[in-house]
Design a protein around this motif. Sequence first.
Motif, PDB file in Angstrom:
ATOM      1  N   LEU A 144       0.798  -1.239   0.000  1.00 10.63           N
ATOM      2  CA  LEU A 144       0.000   0.000   0.000  1.00 10.63           C
ATOM      3  C   LEU A 144       0.828   1.286   0.000  1.00 10.63           C
ATOM      4  CD1 LEU A 144      -3.104  -0.769   2.237  1.00 10.63           C
ATOM      5  CD2 LEU A 144      -3.030  -0.369  -0.230  1.00 10.63           C
ATOM      6  N   PRO A 145       1.912   1.404   0.782  1.00 14.31           N
ATOM      7  CA  PRO A 145       2.667   2.667   0.735  1.00 14.31           C
ATOM      8  C   PRO A 145       3.202   2.987  -0.660  1.00 14.31           C
ATOM      9  CG  PRO A 145       3.322   1.368   2.636  1.00 14.31           C
ATOM     10  CD  PRO A 145       2.438   0.494   1.803  1.00 14.31           C
ATOM     11  N   TRP A 146       3.659   1.976  -1.372  1.00 13.12           N
ATOM     12  CA  TRP A 146       4.184   2.199  -2.712  1.00 13.12           C
ATOM     13  C   TRP A 146       3.052   2.441  -3.711  1.00 13.12           C
ATOM     14  CZ3 TRP A 146       6.205  -1.009   0.890  1.00 13.12           C
ATOM     15  CH2 TRP A 146       7.510  -0.699   1.307  1.00 13.12           C
ATOM     16  N   PHE A 147       1.888   1.842  -3.442  1.00 17.04           N
ATOM     17  CA  PHE A 147       0.709   2.116  -4.268  1.00 17.04           C
ATOM     18  C   PHE A 147       0.312   3.577  -4.101  1.00 17.04           C
ATOM     19  CE2 PHE A 147      -3.803   2.255  -5.226  1.00 17.04           C
ATOM     20  CZ  PHE A 147      -3.885   1.500  -6.397  1.00 17.04           C
ATOM     21  N   ALA A 148       0.330   4.062  -2.864  1.00 22.39           N
ATOM     22  CA  ALA A 148      -0.020   5.457  -2.590  1.00 22.39           C
ATOM     23  C   ALA A 148       0.966   6.414  -3.257  1.00 22.39           C
ATOM     24  CB  ALA A 148      -0.055   5.709  -1.083  1.00 22.39           C
ATOM     25  N   ASN A 149       2.238   6.034  -3.317  1.00 25.55           N
ATOM     26  CA  ASN A 149       3.270   6.872  -3.953  1.00 25.55           C
ATOM     27  C   ASN A 149       3.346   6.672  -5.454  1.00 25.55           C
ATOM     28  OD1 ASN A 149       4.067   7.955  -1.531  1.00 25.55           O
ATOM     29  ND2 ASN A 149       5.643   6.427  -1.183  1.00 25.55           N
ATOM     30  N   ASP A 150       2.564   5.734  -5.977  1.00 27.40           N
ATOM     31  CA  ASP A 150       2.551   5.400  -7.401  1.00 27.40           C
ATOM     32  C   ASP A 150       3.934   4.966  -7.888  1.00 27.40           C
ATOM     33  OD1 ASP A 150       1.238   4.979  -9.808  1.00 27.40           O
ATOM     34  OD2 ASP A 150       1.705   6.988 -10.549  1.00 27.40           O
ATOM     35  N   THR A 151       4.565   4.092  -7.103  1.00 32.92           N
ATOM     36  CA  THR A 151       5.899   3.610  -7.474  1.00 32.92           C
ATOM     37  C   THR A 151       5.947   2.094  -7.676  1.00 32.92           C
ATOM     38  OG1 THR A 151       6.503   3.525  -5.142  1.00 32.92           O
ATOM     39  CG2 THR A 151       7.119   5.521  -6.343  1.00 32.92           C
ATOM     40  N   GLU A 155      -7.071   2.231   4.809  1.00 29.72           N
ATOM     41  CA  GLU A 155      -5.639   2.440   5.083  1.00 29.72           C
ATOM     42  C   GLU A 155      -5.020   3.290   3.978  1.00 29.72           C
ATOM     43  OE1 GLU A 155      -2.139   2.149   7.297  1.00 29.72           O
ATOM     44  OE2 GLU A 155      -4.189   1.630   7.833  1.00 29.72           O
ATOM     45  N   LEU A 156      -5.387   3.017   2.730  1.00 29.32           N
ATOM     46  CA  LEU A 156      -4.881   3.802   1.609  1.00 29.32           C
ATOM     47  C   LEU A 156      -5.321   5.260   1.724  1.00 29.32           C
ATOM     48  CD1 LEU A 156      -3.403   3.993  -1.094  1.00 29.32           C
ATOM     49  CD2 LEU A 156      -5.550   3.333  -2.207  1.00 29.32           C
ATOM     50  N   GLU A 157      -6.557   5.488   2.110  1.00 29.57           N
ATOM     51  CA  GLU A 157      -7.041   6.864   2.297  1.00 29.57           C
ATOM     52  C   GLU A 157      -6.217   7.595   3.348  1.00 29.57           C
ATOM     53  OE1 GLU A 157     -11.186   6.623   3.252  1.00 29.57           O
ATOM     54  OE2 GLU A 157     -11.727   5.838   1.278  1.00 29.57           O
ATOM     55  N   LEU A 158      -5.923   6.918   4.467  1.00 26.45           N
ATOM     56  CA  LEU A 158      -5.104   7.537   5.515  1.00 26.45           C
ATOM     57  C   LEU A 158      -3.702   7.848   5.005  1.00 26.45           C
ATOM     58  CD1 LEU A 158      -6.179   5.393   8.597  1.00 26.45           C
ATOM     59  CD2 LEU A 158      -6.768   7.779   8.125  1.00 26.45           C
ATOM     60  N   MET A 159      -3.133   6.951   4.228  1.00 27.63           N
ATOM     61  CA  MET A 159      -1.798   7.189   3.666  1.00 27.63           C
ATOM     62  C   MET A 159      -1.809   8.372   2.710  1.00 27.63           C
ATOM     63  SD  MET A 159      -0.344   3.405   2.885  1.00 27.63           S
ATOM     64  CE  MET A 159      -0.099   2.224   4.178  1.00 27.63           C
ATOM     65  N   GLN A 160      -2.872   8.503   1.939  1.00 33.69           N
ATOM     66  CA  GLN A 160      -2.965   9.621   0.996  1.00 33.69           C
ATOM     67  C   GLN A 160      -3.131  10.946   1.722  1.00 33.69           C
ATOM     68  OE1 GLN A 160      -6.125   7.921  -1.368  1.00 33.69           O
ATOM     69  NE2 GLN A 160      -4.680   7.220  -2.936  1.00 33.69           N
ATOM     70  N   VAL A 161      -3.872  10.951   2.823  1.00 28.24           N
ATOM     71  CA  VAL A 161      -3.994  12.165   3.633  1.00 28.24           C
ATOM     72  C   VAL A 161      -2.632  12.543   4.203  1.00 28.24           C
ATOM     73  CG1 VAL A 161      -4.957  13.105   5.781  1.00 28.24           C
ATOM     74  CG2 VAL A 161      -6.430  11.870   4.184  1.00 28.24           C
ATOM     75  N   LEU A 162      -1.940  11.570   4.768  1.00 26.26           N
ATOM     76  CA  LEU A 162      -0.611  11.821   5.312  1.00 26.26           C
ATOM     77  C   LEU A 162       0.332  12.337   4.232  1.00 26.26           C
ATOM     78  CD1 LEU A 162       1.376  11.664   7.663  1.00 26.26           C
ATOM     79  CD2 LEU A 162       1.798   9.277   7.035  1.00 26.26           C
ATOM     80  N   GLN A 163       0.262  11.768   3.067  1.00 24.39           N
ATOM     81  CA  GLN A 163       1.109  12.192   1.957  1.00 24.39           C
ATOM     82  C   GLN A 163       0.842  13.660   1.593  1.00 24.39           C
ATOM     83  OE1 GLN A 163       0.213  10.466  -1.928  1.00 24.39           O
ATOM     84  NE2 GLN A 163       2.382   9.918  -2.090  1.00 24.39           N
ATOM     85  N   ARG A 164      -0.427  14.053   1.567  1.00 23.32           N
ATOM     86  CA  ARG A 164      -0.759  15.453   1.256  1.00 23.32           C
ATOM     87  C   ARG A 164      -0.233  16.399   2.324  1.00 23.32           C
ATOM     88  NH1 ARG A 164      -5.539  13.012  -0.551  1.00 23.32           N
ATOM     89  NH2 ARG A 164      -6.635  13.468   1.375  1.00 23.32           N
ATOM     90  N   VAL A 165      -0.337  15.992   3.584  1.00 15.90           N
ATOM     91  CA  VAL A 165       0.138  16.831   4.686  1.00 15.90           C
ATOM     92  C   VAL A 165       1.654  16.992   4.616  1.00 15.90           C
ATOM     93  CG1 VAL A 165       0.408  16.935   7.197  1.00 15.90           C
ATOM     94  CG2 VAL A 165      -1.803  16.337   6.199  1.00 15.90           C
TER      95      VAL A 165
END
Length: 121
Positions: free
Chosen positions: A27-34, A56-66
Amino acid sequence: MSMPDDSTSPDMRDTHAARHAAAFALLPWFANDTLQDHERALVSAHLRGCLTCRRELELMQVLQRVVRAPAAERRCEDALRRLHARMATTRATASPPWAAAAVLALVVGLVGTLSGNTDKS
């Protein structure tokens, strides 16, 4: 006699759990599109049926935006930069730790020497 339902068999549950664990780990790499294409496809397919991983992906994307957002308060960033500069200066000008040990040894030696000279027997 009815046949057991394959979807509830231990083998199916183990396979589902293994696919879930594999997708969750990516999931972390999916969120980073890597991810590579085959990994991205695996996670995408899993996300369609797994609410836990979607959340979990939604939370990772929020964290990524922050994390990627510019600092809202520039004064905090400037204060942190000044603090780091002061810490670097303090570290550069501070005496080495062995200097304190040398001073302590000198004081103990002088006290021992002086206390030995006061005995008039």
